[in-house]
Design a protein around this motif. Structure first.
Motif, mmCIF file in Angstrom:
data_model
loop_
_atom_site.group_PDB
_atom_site.id
_atom_site.type_symbol
_atom_site.label_atom_id
_atom_site.label_comp_id
_atom_site.label_asym_id
_atom_site.label_seq_id
_atom_site.Cartn_x
_atom_site.Cartn_y
_atom_site.Cartn_z
ATOM 1 N N MET A 1 0.848 -1.187 0.000
ATOM 2 C CA MET A 1 0.000 0.000 0.000
ATOM 3 C C MET A 1 0.888 1.242 0.000
ATOM 4 O O MET A 1 1.775 1.367 0.839
ATOM 5 C CB MET A 1 -0.853 -0.039 1.281
ATOM 6 C CG MET A 1 -1.861 1.045 1.378
ATOM 7 S SD MET A 1 -2.868 0.857 2.891
ATOM 8 C CE MET A 1 -4.110 -0.307 2.376
ATOM 9 N N LYS A 2 0.627 2.116 -0.982
ATOM 10 C CA LYS A 2 1.437 3.339 -1.038
ATOM 11 C C LYS A 2 0.628 4.466 -0.394
ATOM 12 O O LYS A 2 -0.565 4.602 -0.663
ATOM 13 C CB LYS A 2 1.695 3.645 -2.528
ATOM 14 C CG LYS A 2 2.653 4.751 -2.776
ATOM 15 C CD LYS A 2 2.951 4.866 -4.280
ATOM 16 C CE LYS A 2 3.638 6.188 -4.560
ATOM 17 N NZ LYS A 2 3.618 6.530 -5.978
ATOM 18 N N LYS A 183 -7.853 -3.344 -11.060
ATOM 19 C CA LYS A 183 -6.401 -3.477 -11.253
ATOM 20 C C LYS A 183 -5.638 -2.546 -10.295
ATOM 21 O O LYS A 183 -4.680 -2.949 -9.672
ATOM 22 C CB LYS A 183 -6.087 -3.114 -12.711
ATOM 23 C CG LYS A 183 -4.866 -3.795 -13.285
ATOM 24 C CD LYS A 183 -4.810 -3.603 -14.803
ATOM 25 C CE LYS A 183 -4.462 -2.168 -15.146
ATOM 26 N NZ LYS A 183 -4.574 -1.823 -16.556
ATOM 27 N N LYS A 184 -6.103 -1.299 -10.233
ATOM 28 C CA LYS A 184 -5.486 -0.322 -9.313
ATOM 29 C C LYS A 184 -6.589 0.340 -8.487
ATOM 30 O O LYS A 184 -7.701 0.534 -8.996
ATOM 31 C CB LYS A 184 -4.795 0.796 -10.122
ATOM 32 C CG LYS A 184 -3.494 0.387 -10.765
ATOM 33 C CD LYS A 184 -2.996 1.455 -11.730
ATOM 34 C CE LYS A 184 -3.560 1.227 -13.117
ATOM 35 N NZ LYS A 184 -2.990 2.044 -14.177
ATOM 36 N N ILE A 185 -6.254 0.721 -7.276
ATOM 37 C CA ILE A 185 -7.225 1.404 -6.412
ATOM 38 C C ILE A 185 -6.585 2.668 -5.846
ATOM 39 O O ILE A 185 -5.430 2.645 -5.403
ATOM 40 C CB ILE A 185 -7.672 0.484 -5.253
ATOM 41 C CG1 ILE A 185 -8.435 -0.731 -5.817
ATOM 42 C CG2 ILE A 185 -8.543 1.244 -4.251
ATOM 43 C CD1 ILE A 185 -8.869 -1.753 -4.779
ATOM 44 N N VAL A 186 -7.327 3.771 -5.896
ATOM 45 C CA VAL A 186 -6.870 5.034 -5.325
ATOM 46 C C VAL A 186 -7.913 5.475 -4.303
ATOM 47 O O VAL A 186 -9.067 5.701 -4.658
ATOM 48 C CB VAL A 186 -6.716 6.121 -6.418
ATOM 49 C CG1 VAL A 186 -6.320 7.456 -5.797
ATOM 50 C CG2 VAL A 186 -5.683 5.695 -7.464
ATOM 51 N N LEU A 187 -7.517 5.532 -3.040
ATOM 52 C CA LEU A 187 -8.462 5.933 -1.986
ATOM 53 C C LEU A 187 -8.125 7.323 -1.488
ATOM 54 O O LEU A 187 -6.961 7.624 -1.201
ATOM 55 C CB LEU A 187 -8.425 4.926 -0.832
ATOM 56 C CG LEU A 187 -9.437 5.178 0.291
ATOM 57 C CD1 LEU A 187 -9.983 3.864 0.845
ATOM 58 C CD2 LEU A 187 -8.854 6.024 1.424
ATOM 59 N N LEU A 188 -9.137 8.168 -1.405
ATOM 60 C CA LEU A 188 -8.954 9.563 -0.991
ATOM 61 C C LEU A 188 -9.589 9.781 0.379
ATOM 62 O O LEU A 188 -10.738 9.377 0.601
ATOM 63 C CB LEU A 188 -9.649 10.482 -2.006
ATOM 64 C CG LEU A 188 -9.130 10.361 -3.445
ATOM 65 C CD1 LEU A 188 -10.150 10.928 -4.428
ATOM 66 C CD2 LEU A 188 -7.804 11.081 -3.592
ATOM 67 N N ASP A 217 -4.628 -6.115 1.427
ATOM 68 C CA ASP A 217 -4.328 -7.341 0.674
ATOM 69 C C ASP A 217 -4.317 -7.127 -0.844
ATOM 70 O O ASP A 217 -4.148 -8.079 -1.595
ATOM 71 C CB ASP A 217 -5.377 -8.429 0.988
ATOM 72 C CG ASP A 217 -5.227 -8.951 2.405
ATOM 73 O OD1 ASP A 217 -4.219 -8.615 3.055
ATOM 74 O OD2 ASP A 217 -6.129 -9.681 2.864
ATOM 75 N N HIS A 218 -4.562 -5.889 -1.286
ATOM 76 C CA HIS A 218 -4.588 -5.627 -2.737
ATOM 77 C C HIS A 218 -3.186 -5.229 -3.196
ATOM 78 O O HIS A 218 -2.493 -4.470 -2.510
ATOM 79 C CB HIS A 218 -5.601 -4.514 -3.041
ATOM 80 C CG HIS A 218 -5.865 -4.325 -4.497
ATOM 81 N ND1 HIS A 218 -4.975 -3.661 -5.323
ATOM 82 C CD2 HIS A 218 -6.887 -4.720 -5.291
ATOM 83 C CE1 HIS A 218 -5.459 -3.656 -6.559
ATOM 84 N NE2 HIS A 218 -6.623 -4.287 -6.569
ATOM 85 N N PRO A 219 -2.744 -5.705 -4.377
ATOM 86 C CA PRO A 219 -1.369 -5.434 -4.805
ATOM 87 C C PRO A 219 -1.078 -4.002 -5.271
ATOM 88 O O PRO A 219 0.079 -3.615 -5.378
ATOM 89 C CB PRO A 219 -1.161 -6.411 -5.977
ATOM 90 C CG PRO A 219 -2.538 -6.738 -6.466
ATOM 91 C CD PRO A 219 -3.445 -6.641 -5.266
#
Ligand code: GLP
Length: 233
Positions: A1-2, A183-188, A217-219
């Motif tokens: 997680m970034k 594929k990608k997730i961005v949480l604000l 758990d998401h890459p």
């Protein structure tokens, strides 16, 4: 997680916009979109940009059950106002909150998600750690479903309505399993009211009591929060 910590929500929106721009350059075609106040600076940047979304597909996370698309509190209305009026997509999908047969609508929405795998999913987070309307206790394996909103969410969202009684009690919502397949997730997450949720999301145990914690758990997850929301990390 970034984790990206920004000065404020405006800078946060710009960071999210950069991820979308880069994704589109790399060929992303399907955006998963969220409502709420958190993604508004991102949508403002998208509207002000010269990016063209007319060959892209968008899939929204959720919609209140029982609100007409032209009701100014519906998520249809929100998306038109903040994004689609200025930046139309080729196809934009949002659950139909007026569907007569809720089970058919749930099936239809699951078929749409299956046919359009999401490249980048934008998420906000509720104060209780919910994502979309997946409230605490929602199974991690859930697909699109009808939800009963919790008192905490009804209270939090009542600020947009004339009074609490007008807040719908139910919604149709993309499930956690479908969100995790993006594929990608961005949480604000911005502001003091999100401090505990951000801490639980990033550092807490992965538990269905905090729906957002599954994102550990998401890459490919990027959490973008302001200094205030990140204060307890
Ligand atoms: C609602 C929405 C969520 C959103 C949350 C937080 O419950 N269904 O998708 O993440 O509110 O909203 P805000 O970004 O306004 O804090």
């Amino acid at each position: 997680m970034k984790i990206i910590v920004t000065k404020d929500n405006i800078e946060g929106g710009t960071k999210a916009f950069e991820i979308i721009k880069k994704g589109m350059e790399d060929g992303d075609k399907v955006l998963g979109l969220a409502t709420g106040s958190s993604p508004i600076p991102l949508y403002d940047d998208m509207c002000d940009s010269d990016l063209d979304f007319s060959d892209m597909t968008s899939i929204n996370l959720d919609e209140y059950y029982g609100l007409n698309p032209d009701n100014d509190q519906s998520y249809h209305y929100f998306m038109q106002k903040h994004l689609f009026d200025k930046k139309p997509f080729k196809h934009s999908y949002i659950p139909n909150g007026m569907a007569k047969d809720i089970d058919e609508e749930v099936d239809r929405y699951n078929d749409i998600i299956a046919a359009n795998p999401i490249d980048i999913q934008i998420l906000g987070i509720g104060r209780n750690g919910h994502i979309a309307f997946n409230e605490p206790g929602t199974p991690f394996g859930s697909l699109t479903h009808k939800v009963q909103l919790t008192e905490s969410t009804i209270k939090a969202n009542s600020r947009f309505f004339d009074n609490e009684d007008e807040v719908p009690r139910q919604a149709i919502c993309m499930g956690i399993k479908s969100i995790m397949q993006s594929k990608k997730i961005v949480l604000l997450a911005f502001g003091e009211s999100k401090q505990d949720a951000v801490k639980a999301l990033v550092e807490g145990p992965v538990t269905e009591e905090v729906p957002a914690s599954i994102l550990q758990d998401h890459p490919d997850v990027t959490v973008i929060c302001d200094e205030v929301a990140a204060a307890k990390l």
